[in-house]
Design a protein around this motif. Sequence first.
Motif, PDB file in Angstrom:
ATOM      1  N   TRP A 120      -8.924  12.604 -34.464  1.00 16.82           N
ATOM      2  CA  TRP A 120      -8.622  13.327 -35.791  1.00 16.82           C
ATOM      3  C   TRP A 120      -7.919  12.446 -36.838  1.00 16.82           C
ATOM      4  O   TRP A 120      -7.083  11.899 -36.417  1.00 16.82           O
ATOM      5  CB  TRP A 120      -8.033  14.579 -35.676  1.00 16.82           C
ATOM      6  N   ASN A 153      -6.971  15.485 -42.274  1.00 23.44           N
ATOM      7  CA  ASN A 153      -6.894  16.601 -41.812  1.00 23.44           C
ATOM      8  C   ASN A 153      -8.188  17.149 -41.360  1.00 23.44           C
ATOM      9  O   ASN A 153      -8.582  18.372 -41.253  1.00 23.44           O
ATOM     10  CB  ASN A 153      -6.413  17.945 -42.378  1.00 23.44           C
ATOM     11  N   THR A 154      -9.175  15.959 -40.767  1.00 19.39           N
ATOM     12  CA  THR A 154     -10.730  16.235 -40.422  1.00 19.39           C
ATOM     13  C   THR A 154     -10.924  15.578 -39.090  1.00 19.39           C
ATOM     14  O   THR A 154     -10.022  14.679 -38.892  1.00 19.39           O
ATOM     15  CB  THR A 154     -11.518  15.743 -41.537  1.00 19.39           C
TER      16      THR A 154
END
Length: 217
Positions: free
Chosen positions: A75, A80-81
């Motif tokens: 991650w 935030n992906t």
Amino acid sequence: LTGHDGEIYSTKFSPDGQSLVSGSFDKSIYFWEVYGECRNYNVLKGHKNAVLHLEYSVDGTELYSSSADKTAIKWDLHANTIGRRFRDHTGIINCCHPARRGPPLLSTASDDCTARIWDTRTKKSSIIIKHNAAVTSVTFNDNASKLFTAGLDNNIYCWDLGTTELEYTMKGHKETITGLSLSPDGNYLLSNSMDNTVRIWDVKPFVENESDNGREK
């Protein structure tokens, strides 16, 4: 701390000590503030089954997760992906652990009786280490030249990643080993087991004429 809709299988503090991350049977990863109201400030979703293990990168910019969906995920915490998903295992991935330094390597341990090494810049595993039983825990040594694995056969194995040969075995636990952790100085390995014991092993490099400290070649 409340919020998950199922059992929590893994928690980790961030390297800076400001956050706590938790992975759950509900397939989600929650981030919590450590101080103040300890609020939940972020949630990551991407796994299709229980999240079993979590590890931060050394600098705290990435999080690694392993799951019962047979995948591991890197991650990107800035974006935030999902940065990359790793899919080669054919069984539940019980544990994952990134290297402390050197190339960006990730190790994984699975019910498919293998441990795998990944260059996290690619999607395919570069090294496969086969075992005779499910592998439940894995971690690198300090410079990622060796890999420690453990599982249902109650033993801890040290593998030379240059040759993929077994270097030595550490015996003593009477039941499945569920976790491995290397000390900050890289000299000791902590193991915990379903035999209700926690053991500390001396894993400093061999010195001629010194005791093997429980190791079997």
